[in-house]
Write a protein that holds these residues in place. Structure first.
Motif, PDB file in Angstrom:
ATOM      1  N   GLU A   1      66.988  11.263  49.489  1.00 31.32           N
ATOM      2  CA  GLU A   1      67.515  12.317  48.640  1.00 31.32           C
ATOM      3  C   GLU A   1      66.979  13.664  49.087  1.00 31.32           C
ATOM      4  OE1 GLU A   1      66.428  11.399  44.668  1.00 31.32           O
ATOM      5  OE2 GLU A   1      67.659   9.580  44.560  1.00 31.32           O
ATOM      6  N   LYS A   2      67.652  14.729  48.694  1.00 36.84           N
ATOM      7  CA  LYS A   2      67.135  16.072  48.935  1.00 36.84           C
ATOM      8  C   LYS A   2      65.816  16.235  48.190  1.00 36.84           C
ATOM      9  CE  LYS A   2      68.294  20.976  48.543  1.00 36.84           C
ATOM     10  NZ  LYS A   2      69.260  21.972  48.071  1.00 36.84           N
ATOM     11  N   ASN A   3      64.851  16.898  48.829  1.00 37.38           N
ATOM     12  CA  ASN A   3      63.522  17.155  48.265  1.00 37.38           C
ATOM     13  C   ASN A   3      62.686  15.890  48.084  1.00 37.38           C
ATOM     14  OD1 ASN A   3      64.094  19.916  48.103  1.00 37.38           O
ATOM     15  ND2 ASN A   3      64.960  19.713  46.053  1.00 37.38           N
ATOM     16  N   GLN A   4      63.048  14.815  48.788  1.00 39.74           N
ATOM     17  CA  GLN A   4      62.243  13.593  48.721  1.00 39.74           C
ATOM     18  C   GLN A   4      61.013  13.727  49.615  1.00 39.74           C
ATOM     19  OE1 GLN A   4      64.421   9.935  49.173  1.00 39.74           O
ATOM     20  NE2 GLN A   4      62.607   8.759  49.734  1.00 39.74           N
ATOM     21  N   SER A   5      59.852  13.336  49.089  1.00 39.51           N
ATOM     22  CA  SER A   5      58.615  13.412  49.870  1.00 39.51           C
ATOM     23  C   SER A   5      58.634  12.363  50.972  1.00 39.51           C
ATOM     24  CB  SER A   5      57.410  13.189  48.958  1.00 39.51           C
ATOM     25  OG  SER A   5      56.218  13.200  49.717  1.00 39.51           O
ATOM     26  N   ILE A   6      58.349  12.794  52.198  1.00 35.05           N
ATOM     27  CA  ILE A   6      58.364  11.909  53.356  1.00 35.05           C
ATOM     28  C   ILE A   6      56.943  11.631  53.841  1.00 35.05           C
ATOM     29  CG2 ILE A   6      59.168  11.621  55.736  1.00 35.05           C
ATOM     30  CD1 ILE A   6      61.373  11.506  53.642  1.00 35.05           C
ATOM     31  N   THR A   7      56.120  12.660  53.869  1.00 32.15           N
ATOM     32  CA  THR A   7      54.718  12.512  54.277  1.00 32.15           C
ATOM     33  C   THR A   7      53.956  13.712  53.723  1.00 32.15           C
ATOM     34  OG1 THR A   7      53.242  12.170  56.167  1.00 32.15           O
ATOM     35  CG2 THR A   7      55.098  13.640  56.511  1.00 32.15           C
ATOM     36  N   SER A   8      52.743  13.970  54.211  1.00 27.83           N
ATOM     37  CA  SER A   8      51.989  15.126  53.730  1.00 27.83           C
ATOM     38  C   SER A   8      51.128  15.694  54.837  1.00 27.83           C
ATOM     39  CB  SER A   8      51.119  14.740  52.529  1.00 27.83           C
ATOM     40  OG  SER A   8      50.138  13.795  52.921  1.00 27.83           O
ATOM     41  N   PHE A   9      50.815  16.969  54.692  1.00 25.05           N
ATOM     42  CA  PHE A   9      49.880  17.641  55.593  1.00 25.05           C
ATOM     43  C   PHE A   9      48.501  17.640  54.953  1.00 25.05           C
ATOM     44  CE2 PHE A   9      53.130  20.579  57.772  1.00 25.05           C
ATOM     45  CZ  PHE A   9      53.108  19.798  58.911  1.00 25.05           C
TER      46      PHE A   9
ATOM     47  N   ALA B   1      43.021  25.160  54.625  1.00 23.58           N
ATOM     48  CA  ALA B   1      44.009  25.629  53.655  1.00 23.58           C
ATOM     49  C   ALA B   1      43.449  25.536  52.245  1.00 23.58           C
ATOM     50  CB  ALA B   1      45.282  24.805  53.761  1.00 23.58           C
ATOM     51  N   ASP B   2      43.996  26.375  51.349  1.00 22.28           N
ATOM     52  CA  ASP B   2      43.510  26.348  49.959  1.00 22.28           C
ATOM     53  C   ASP B   2      43.848  25.039  49.269  1.00 22.28           C
ATOM     54  OD1 ASP B   2      46.244  26.909  49.985  1.00 22.28           O
ATOM     55  OD2 ASP B   2      46.161  28.147  48.187  1.00 22.28           O
ATOM     56  N   LYS B   3      44.987  24.411  49.692  1.00 21.56           N
ATOM     57  CA  LYS B   3      45.347  23.090  49.176  1.00 21.56           C
ATOM     58  C   LYS B   3      45.296  22.132  50.347  1.00 21.56           C
ATOM     59  CE  LYS B   3      48.560  25.502  46.202  1.00 21.56           C
ATOM     60  NZ  LYS B   3      49.963  25.920  46.070  1.00 21.56           N
ATOM     61  N   GLN B   4      44.541  21.076  50.205  1.00 23.09           N
ATOM     62  CA  GLN B   4      44.338  20.211  51.365  1.00 23.09           C
ATOM     63  C   GLN B   4      45.493  19.263  51.620  1.00 23.09           C
ATOM     64  OE1 GLN B   4      39.895  19.085  50.851  1.00 23.09           O
ATOM     65  NE2 GLN B   4      40.341  19.114  53.017  1.00 23.09           N
ATOM     66  N   ASN B   5      46.212  18.876  50.585  1.00 23.47           N
ATOM     67  CA  ASN B   5      47.344  17.972  50.778  1.00 23.47           C
ATOM     68  C   ASN B   5      48.600  18.574  50.168  1.00 23.47           C
ATOM     69  OD1 ASN B   5      46.439  15.314  52.014  1.00 23.47           O
ATOM     70  ND2 ASN B   5      44.883  15.650  50.438  1.00 23.47           N
ATOM     71  N   VAL B   6      49.616  18.760  51.000  1.00 22.23           N
ATOM     72  CA  VAL B   6      50.900  19.288  50.535  1.00 22.23           C
ATOM     73  C   VAL B   6      52.002  18.374  51.064  1.00 22.23           C
ATOM     74  CG1 VAL B   6      52.528  21.206  50.686  1.00 22.23           C
ATOM     75  CG2 VAL B   6      50.090  21.667  50.425  1.00 22.23           C
ATOM     76  N   ASP B   7      52.902  17.981  50.170  1.00 26.71           N
ATOM     77  CA  ASP B   7      53.991  17.084  50.566  1.00 26.71           C
ATOM     78  C   ASP B   7      54.956  17.778  51.510  1.00 26.71           C
ATOM     79  OD1 ASP B   7      53.084  14.933  49.143  1.00 26.71           O
ATOM     80  OD2 ASP B   7      54.371  15.285  47.402  1.00 26.71           O
ATOM     81  N   ILE B   8      55.448  17.000  52.473  1.00 24.94           N
ATOM     82  CA  ILE B   8      56.544  17.433  53.339  1.00 24.94           C
ATOM     83  C   ILE B   8      57.789  16.721  52.829  1.00 24.94           C
ATOM     84  CG2 ILE B   8      57.429  17.458  55.690  1.00 24.94           C
ATOM     85  CD1 ILE B   8      54.498  17.232  56.614  1.00 24.94           C
ATOM     86  N   ILE B   9      58.821  17.499  52.533  1.00 25.50           N
ATOM     87  CA  ILE B   9      60.004  16.945  51.887  1.00 25.50           C
ATOM     88  C   ILE B   9      61.262  17.209  52.706  1.00 25.50           C
ATOM     89  CG2 ILE B   9      58.998  17.155  49.582  1.00 25.50           C
ATOM     90  CD1 ILE B   9      60.587  19.719  49.184  1.00 25.50           C
ATOM     91  N   THR B  10      62.301  16.465  52.402  1.00 24.46           N
ATOM     92  CA  THR B  10      63.587  16.656  53.078  1.00 24.46           C
ATOM     93  C   THR B  10      64.253  17.925  52.560  1.00 24.46           C
ATOM     94  OG1 THR B  10      64.631  15.262  51.405  1.00 24.46           O
ATOM     95  CG2 THR B  10      63.999  14.203  53.479  1.00 24.46           C
ATOM     96  N   ASN B  11      64.882  18.652  53.462  1.00 25.30           N
ATOM     97  CA  ASN B  11      65.580  19.881  53.092  1.00 25.30           C
ATOM     98  C   ASN B  11      66.995  19.606  52.610  1.00 25.30           C
ATOM     99  OD1 ASN B  11      65.780  22.734  52.904  1.00 25.30           O
ATOM    100  ND2 ASN B  11      66.957  22.777  54.791  1.00 25.30           N
ATOM    101  N   ASP B  12      67.450  18.370  52.779  1.00 23.76           N
ATOM    102  CA  ASP B  12      68.808  18.006  52.411  1.00 23.76           C
ATOM    103  C   ASP B  12      68.858  16.504  52.203  1.00 23.76           C
ATOM    104  OD1 ASP B  12      71.464  18.352  51.847  1.00 23.76           O
ATOM    105  OD2 ASP B  12      71.997  19.242  53.764  1.00 23.76           O
ATOM    106  N   SER B  13      69.905  16.037  51.546  1.00 27.87           N
ATOM    107  CA  SER B  13      70.088  14.597  51.416  1.00 27.87           C
ATOM    108  C   SER B  13      70.492  14.014  52.778  1.00 27.87           C
ATOM    109  CB  SER B  13      71.157  14.280  50.365  1.00 27.87           C
ATOM    110  OG  SER B  13      72.340  15.004  50.623  1.00 27.87           O
ATOM    111  N   ILE B  14      70.151  12.756  53.004  1.00 26.91           N
ATOM    112  CA  ILE B  14      70.403  12.119  54.303  1.00 26.91           C
ATOM    113  C   ILE B  14      71.125  10.794  54.075  1.00 26.91           C
ATOM    114  CG2 ILE B  14      69.343  11.228  56.420  1.00 26.91           C
ATOM    115  CD1 ILE B  14      66.899  12.996  55.760  1.00 26.91           C
TER     116      ILE B  14
END
Length: 395
Positions: free
Chosen positions: A294-302, A307-320
């Motif tokens: 889905e769009k905005n689905q979390s795939i992994t994290s940095f 960085a001020d936040k150590q873990n940030v989700d990487i998400i899809t920019n569009d549905s696939i």
């Protein structure tokens, strides 16, 4: 600079794999082989039919022919409006004061008066439903200061989308020399606009009112009659000038599959609607999609130490999704992530940091941007000091 990048998911594996996948390429330059033999879009000069998530071409006819797009131009106008809303540069509730220039527009209009104030929400409705030229220019001036400056943004966005045969001279589609596009590139613009899912809240309206209850109340009726008469159609934009003839970029969603159909240069509204209806019938009778993400689905994290936040989700920019012929035997599809490791802080939410590729037989069949789910700034000295001590005591 990134200090440490942990890829929590090195590879994203799909629960369902596909084999015997129909060889429909992402570019219309490699069309479905049977397109030439299909009796579709017979009344139109050019046409194209794509699946929205993948951009796969299901049918085309003269899809690269440069033609005037008429009011389908407003697909780009609406795209820039939606981008401005998404960035917080404007809001739906704020009002726009209508200039003499905007009020003087001919053709399709919602009869704005110079000095009148109307909300962005109602102006967007006037563009999407009634194809208001006056509303389009009012919004162009609101976003860019002038229609001329807005047209520069339109052409810049066209280049960003990789459109080589599209040139805009105005925000409305009114006749102008060298104001051209193609069916294939209109479909690309529509695909980009549909990333903003709430746009169909406007383009699916069949009838409504502006200035309701006032003396100058205006009845809006959608120029796209398929919104009412074809199940699943919820947009996008019609067009007509004497030169362009009858044009339509339509989108429909049924059975979990969204498609985009474009026709240009049809001889009448009836022929335009007939051609699009037949293309949609063809799509839903022969093809289906398998949703993957889905769009905005979390795939992994940095994870960054600096960085001020150590873990940030990487998400899809569009549905696939994956498109396939109904009844096909499916297996053999995999996905891969490519993450850009040369990224400097600070980074804004929505920044592209990688790609998610869907592959078959070692070949990439679709590619979607992966973006950050939130802003990331540099950590303070105190945050870095705390992390250093924490890591020392955990040894």
């Amino acid at each position: 600079m990134v200090n440490r990048l942990l890829l929590i998911m090195a590879n994203v594996l799909l629960l369902t794999c596909f084999s015997g996948y129909l060889n429909i390429h992402a570019s219309h330059h490699q069309p479905v082989s049977e397109s030439a033999s299909l009796d579709l879009a017979e009344n139109s000069k050019s046409a194209i039919l794509i699946e929205r998530d993948t951009g796969k071409v299901l049918f085309e006819k003269n899809a690269d022919e440069s033609l005037p797009p008429a009011s389908m131009t407003k697909i780009m106008t609406m795209l820039l409006i939606m981008e401005a809303l998404d960035k917080g540069e404007i809001t739906l509730e704020e009002t726009v004061r209508v200039s003499e220039n905007a009020a003087s527009m001919g053709g399709s209009q919602i009869f704005l008066e110079a000095g009148e104030e109307m909300t962005v929400n109602d102006l967007l409705k006037g563009i999407a439903v009634a194809s208001g030229n006056d509303a389009s220019v009012a919004m162009a001036e609101k976003i860019a200061g002038s229609e001329k400056a807005f047209v520069e943004l339109m052409n810049k966005k066209a280049k960003e989308l990789g459109l080589k045969n599209t040139v805009f001279q105005n925000a409305t589609g009114l006749p102008a020399e060298n104001h051209t596009s193609t069916a294939a590139e209109m479909a690309t613009m529509a695909k980009a606009l549909l990333k903003y899912e709430n746009i169909t809240d406007y383009t699916s309206i069949y009838e409504d009112y502006l200035r309701e209850g006032k003396e100058n109340e205006f009845w809006l009726v959608n120029t796209n009659k398929l919104v009412k008469f074809y199940d699943g159609v919820d947009g996008l934009k019609t067009g007509f000038t004497n030169e362009a003839k009858y044009c339509l970029t339509a989108t429909a969603e049924k059975e979990g599959m969204r498609v985009i159909a474009v026709v240009m240069g049809a001889g009448s509204t009836k022929e335009r609607n007939s051609d699009v209806s037949q293309m949609l019938d063809y799509a839903y009778s022969k093809y289906a999609t398998k949703p993957l993400f889905e769009k905005n689905q979390s795939i992994t994290s940095f994870e960054w130490l600096k960085a001020d936040k150590q873990n940030v989700d990487i998400i899809t920019n569009d549905s696939i999704s994956i498109v396939h012929q109904k009844g096909e035997d499916l297996s053999g599809i995999e996905t891969k992530m490519k993450i850009n490791q040369n990224i400097s802080l600070p980074i804004k939410k929505g920044t592209t940091v990688g790609k998610l590729q869907v592959m078959q037989g070692g070949k990439v069949i679709s590619e979607t941007d992966l973006v950050l789910s939130e802003d990331m700034k540099k950590a303070s000295t105190f945050q870095l000091w705390k992390r250093t001590w924490r890591s020392l005591f955990s040894l």
